[in-house]
Design a protein around this motif. Structure first.
Motif, PDB file in Angstrom:
ATOM      1  N   LEU A 153     -20.942 107.535   2.632  1.00 35.67           N
ATOM      2  CA  LEU A 153     -20.902 107.585   4.092  1.00 35.67           C
ATOM      3  C   LEU A 153     -20.035 106.464   4.671  1.00 35.67           C
ATOM      4  N   LEU A 154     -20.093 105.283   4.061  1.00 34.59           N
ATOM      5  CA  LEU A 154     -19.299 104.158   4.558  1.00 34.59           C
ATOM      6  C   LEU A 154     -17.854 104.246   4.099  1.00 34.59           C
ATOM      7  N   GLY A 155     -17.625 104.766   2.914  1.00 39.87           N
ATOM      8  CA  GLY A 155     -16.282 104.866   2.378  1.00 39.87           C
ATOM      9  C   GLY A 155     -15.836 103.577   1.710  1.00 39.87           C
ATOM     10  N   LEU A 156     -14.676 103.646   1.080  1.00 43.47           N
ATOM     11  CA  LEU A 156     -14.153 102.507   0.325  1.00 43.47           C
ATOM     12  C   LEU A 156     -13.261 101.597   1.167  1.00 43.47           C
ATOM     13  N   ASP A 157     -13.069 101.935   2.424  1.00 43.37           N
ATOM     14  CA  ASP A 157     -12.247 101.096   3.307  1.00 43.37           C
ATOM     15  C   ASP A 157     -13.058 100.590   4.494  1.00 43.37           C
ATOM     16  N   PHE A 158     -14.346 100.467   4.317  1.00 43.21           N
ATOM     17  CA  PHE A 158     -15.243 100.045   5.398  1.00 43.21           C
ATOM     18  C   PHE A 158     -14.954  98.611   5.836  1.00 43.21           C
ATOM     19  N   ASN A 159     -15.030  98.399   7.127  1.00 39.16           N
ATOM     20  CA  ASN A 159     -14.967  97.047   7.700  1.00 39.16           C
ATOM     21  C   ASN A 159     -15.881  97.041   8.911  1.00 39.16           C
ATOM     22  N   ALA A 160     -16.949  96.265   8.846  1.00 39.56           N
ATOM     23  CA  ALA A 160     -17.955  96.276   9.907  1.00 39.56           C
ATOM     24  C   ALA A 160     -17.377  95.908  11.264  1.00 39.56           C
ATOM     25  N   CYS A 161     -16.303  95.128  11.277  1.00 37.40           N
ATOM     26  CA  CYS A 161     -15.714  94.733  12.566  1.00 37.40           C
ATOM     27  C   CYS A 161     -15.152  95.920  13.334  1.00 37.40           C
ATOM     28  N   ASP A 162     -14.979  97.056  12.661  1.00 34.65           N
ATOM     29  CA  ASP A 162     -14.523  98.273  13.340  1.00 34.65           C
ATOM     30  C   ASP A 162     -15.665  98.979  14.057  1.00 34.65           C
ATOM     31  N   TYR A 163     -16.873  98.414  13.989  1.00 39.82           N
ATOM     32  CA  TYR A 163     -18.058  99.075  14.531  1.00 39.82           C
ATOM     33  C   TYR A 163     -18.654  98.304  15.712  1.00 39.82           C
ATOM     34  N   LYS A 164     -17.808  97.622  16.446  1.00 37.12           N
ATOM     35  CA  LYS A 164     -18.270  96.824  17.583  1.00 37.12           C
ATOM     36  C   LYS A 164     -18.965  97.668  18.651  1.00 37.12           C
ATOM     37  N   LEU A 172     -16.242 108.051  20.301  1.00 35.35           N
ATOM     38  CA  LEU A 172     -16.369 106.606  20.127  1.00 35.35           C
ATOM     39  C   LEU A 172     -17.623 106.255  19.338  1.00 35.35           C
ATOM     40  N   MET A 173     -18.734 106.926  19.666  1.00 39.45           N
ATOM     41  CA  MET A 173     -20.024 106.568  19.058  1.00 39.45           C
ATOM     42  C   MET A 173     -20.256 107.229  17.709  1.00 39.45           C
ATOM     43  N   GLN A 174     -19.313 108.051  17.242  1.00 40.68           N
ATOM     44  CA  GLN A 174     -19.479 108.668  15.934  1.00 40.68           C
ATOM     45  C   GLN A 174     -19.543 107.613  14.831  1.00 40.68           C
ATOM     46  N   ARG A 175     -18.856 106.500  15.049  1.00 39.21           N
ATOM     47  CA  ARG A 175     -18.949 105.397  14.093  1.00 39.21           C
ATOM     48  C   ARG A 175     -20.391 104.889  13.993  1.00 39.21           C
ATOM     49  N   GLY A 176     -21.036 104.781  15.159  1.00 39.91           N
ATOM     50  CA  GLY A 176     -22.419 104.325  15.161  1.00 39.91           C
ATOM     51  C   GLY A 176     -23.330 105.274  14.405  1.00 39.91           C
ATOM     52  N   VAL A 177     -23.084 106.582  14.554  1.00 35.37           N
ATOM     53  CA  VAL A 177     -23.891 107.576  13.849  1.00 35.37           C
ATOM     54  C   VAL A 177     -23.685 107.466  12.347  1.00 35.37           C
ATOM     55  N   LEU A 210     -31.036 109.461  17.564  1.00 39.91           N
ATOM     56  CA  LEU A 210     -29.717 108.852  17.816  1.00 39.91           C
ATOM     57  C   LEU A 210     -28.632 109.920  17.843  1.00 39.91           C
ATOM     58  N   LYS A 211     -28.683 110.835  16.883  1.00 41.41           N
ATOM     59  CA  LYS A 211     -27.689 111.904  16.834  1.00 41.41           C
ATOM     60  C   LYS A 211     -27.765 112.784  18.081  1.00 41.41           C
ATOM     61  N   LEU A 212     -28.984 113.081  18.505  1.00 42.60           N
ATOM     62  CA  LEU A 212     -29.174 113.913  19.694  1.00 42.60           C
ATOM     63  C   LEU A 212     -28.593 113.247  20.927  1.00 42.60           C
ATOM     64  N   ARG A 213     -28.819 111.951  21.068  1.00 39.26           N
ATOM     65  CA  ARG A 213     -28.283 111.232  22.223  1.00 39.26           C
ATOM     66  C   ARG A 213     -26.761 111.243  22.240  1.00 39.26           C
ATOM     67  N   VAL A 214     -26.163 111.093  21.084  1.00 40.65           N
ATOM     68  CA  VAL A 214     -24.704 111.130  21.015  1.00 40.65           C
ATOM     69  C   VAL A 214     -24.185 112.524  21.359  1.00 40.65           C
ATOM     70  N   SER A 215     -24.902 113.555  20.917  1.00 43.12           N
ATOM     71  CA  SER A 215     -24.458 114.931  21.175  1.00 43.12           C
ATOM     72  C   SER A 215     -24.433 115.264  22.660  1.00 43.12           C
ATOM     73  N   LYS A 216     -25.194 114.522  23.456  1.00 41.28           N
ATOM     74  CA  LYS A 216     -25.255 114.773  24.897  1.00 41.28           C
ATOM     75  C   LYS A 216     -24.230 113.954  25.684  1.00 41.28           C
ATOM     76  N   CYS A 233     -17.516  94.959  28.291  1.00 45.71           N
ATOM     77  CA  CYS A 233     -16.513  94.910  27.222  1.00 45.71           C
ATOM     78  C   CYS A 233     -17.176  94.766  25.854  1.00 45.71           C
ATOM     79  N   PHE A 234     -18.225  93.962  25.801  1.00 44.77           N
ATOM     80  CA  PHE A 234     -18.944  93.744  24.540  1.00 44.77           C
ATOM     81  C   PHE A 234     -19.488  95.060  23.999  1.00 44.77           C
ATOM     82  N   TYR A 235     -20.115  95.843  24.878  1.00 45.70           N
ATOM     83  CA  TYR A 235     -20.682  97.112  24.434  1.00 45.70           C
ATOM     84  C   TYR A 235     -19.627  98.196  24.240  1.00 45.70           C
ATOM     85  N   MET A 236     -18.440  97.983  24.773  1.00 45.92           N
ATOM     86  CA  MET A 236     -17.316  98.864  24.487  1.00 45.92           C
ATOM     87  C   MET A 236     -16.622  98.465  23.183  1.00 45.92           C
TER      88      MET A 236
END
Length: 469
Positions: free
Chosen positions: A380-391, A355-360, A341-347, A135-138
């Protein structure tokens, strides 16, 4: 001992084995995992004592999966070959773990199998822990809480259950409930390292910094047998309390040198786990303009991070390494890490990719931030960034908060004073005891020419003198 060839593990569930040593190694593994011990490899002894034991092989596969996938495959194949003769309990664990460690796993499927397992075998706290880690990693604290509540009645007096209850509660912002659960855990076992850690989270969030430091330093003798991660992570919390409470930076330096990096002197230290906590602390020091005492340390650490064996183990670690490498001008290494990192997500499958596009996007922003490209990083982060959305990068709210601080700095550096004022004033509705945030607010007000800057400065001065005298 029950029927022939069947023994009972510490939860009281049946395991098909003739070997007392096999079941003993399994039980020892339970305790090592639940208390973040550094001898979790004890599980590898279980299949040595009984190569046909499905539970022994399954748990050995789980332990080996992240670092030695070929060995994990061998263990899981051995378990599968004896599946039909195993107990229902072993079958349930095999089904859940084999799904969890498969290359093309579906996290939702793995989670549902753990819900099913715990419904049938609610006293299995190791499976509960494994499911909560998933759950933590999700990035999903709600099902983590559901899992522990599902089995709480059967485990009220167990040593580890209340600490496992505390963490999802604090991740969901239920600090009073989280503190109550952590303290109940410590009433049962004062050396429950995870419960100690959870209580520190609460105290730190509530800006009770001296209380948190005193509590953790009193607990610290019980950490000697902890894994590299838990040992250095608990000290990372102590260092953060010093930092957020505006203690002299030399105190932070002392923790960094003697309680985090010193861990590497141990023969069985796990380097990535140490680097994760070291980097998380260094980035906060950098944001606060306190990195000067640590420049040589950051330079030395960046050199070590060019070792590609450290890459792609943990998303959070990769992001912190991107910052360290770029800030020390190791741009080719940083670029290679980012592209990897991008390559791993693409696979990944479509669901996981989305889900992992946030991480990228966060990785790209950290890369640009480290290079000093503040405008691009903010874009890239935008004006509405909140790190808690990147769990999904596998980080707690406290670990993620450093990226909020990066964002605040980017806003100020690019002249977005109005936005800084808005977000920090909103932040103060739940947490207003951090001097650094008042200093940022003061800067925002000054940039706007607003007289509230005096009030913000006074508040910062008061807090800076109040915590550690």
């Amino acid at each position: 001992m029950g029927e022939k060839g069947v023994k009972f593990d510490k939860w009281g569930y049946q395991v098909k084995t003739f070997s007392d040593k096999c079941i003993s190694a399994i039980n020892d593994f339970y305790d090592q995992v639940l208390n973040y011990g550094r001898k979790r490899s004890i599980i590898l002894e279980a299949p040595v004592h009984d190569g046909s034991c499905v539970l022994a092989n399954t748990l050995a596969a789980y332990f080996s999966s992240s670092t030695h996938p070929s060995e994990a495959l061998s263990f899981i194949q051995s378990a599968k070959s004896h599946y039909d003769e195993s107990t229902d309990y072993e079958k349930a664990i095999f089904d859940a773990v084999s799904c969890l460690i498969s290359e093309d796993r579906d996290d939702d499927d793995a989670l549902q199998l753990h819900f099913k397992l715990l419904s049938a075998f609610p006293r299995d706290l190791l499976s509960l822990k494994r499911a909560q880690i998933l759950c933590f990693y999700m990035g999903q604290p709600n099902p983590s809480l559901d899992l522990v509540q599902q089995v709480l009645r059967e485990n009220e007096e167990e040593a580890y259950i209340h600490g496992m209850l505390s963490f999802p509660l604090l991740e969901l912002g239920r600090m009073e409930d989280a503190e109550r659960a952590a303290r109940k855990a410590l009433e049962i076992n004062e050396h429950d390292v995870w419960a100690q850690h959870c209580l520190c989270h609460v105290l730190q969030y509530e800006c009770r910094f001296p209380e948190a430091v005193q509590f953790m330093e009193e607990c610290s003798p019980s950490w000697s047998s902890c894994s590299s991660f838990m040992y250095t992570h608990n000290w990372w919390h102590v260092a953060l309390c010093y930092l957020e409470g505006h203690s002299p930076v030399v105190k932070v330096l002392d923790v960094y040198d003697h309680c985090i990096m010193k861990e590497l002197d141990k023969d069985d230290a796990t380097r990535p786990e140490v680097y994760l906590n070291a980097l998380g602390l260094l980035l906060r020091l950098h944001i606060r303009g306190e990195i000067s005492l640590f420049e040589d340390r950051l330079k030395n650490l960046a050199e070590l991070l060019t070792d590609k064996a450290l890459w792609y183990l943990e998303w959070q670690l990769d992001l912190l390494m991107l910052w360290a490498l770029t800030s020390r001008n190791k741009l080719s290494d940083a670029q290679e890490l980012l592209e990897g990192l991008k390559l791993r997500v693409s696979k990944m499958n479509d669901k996981k990719q989305k889900l992992m596009q946030r991480g990228v996007s966060l990785a790209e922003a950290v890369y640009e931030y480290g290079r000093g490209n503040d405008e691009h990083a903010l874009q890239l982060l935008g004006l509405d960034f909140n790190a808690c959305d990147y769990k999904v990068i596998g980080a707690s709210d406290e670990q993620l908060d450093v990226f909020n601080e990066v964002w605040y700095s980017l806003l100020l550096n690019t002249g977005q004073a109005t936005k800084v004022i808005e977000v920090i004033e909103r932040r103060f509705e739940s947490r207003d005891g951090v001097p650094f945030l008042w200093r940022l607010l003061e800067k925002g007000y000054l940039m706007m020419g607003r007289e509230e800057a005096v009030r913000a400065a006074d508040k910062a001065n008061h807090l800076e003198s109040a915590y550690f005298r």
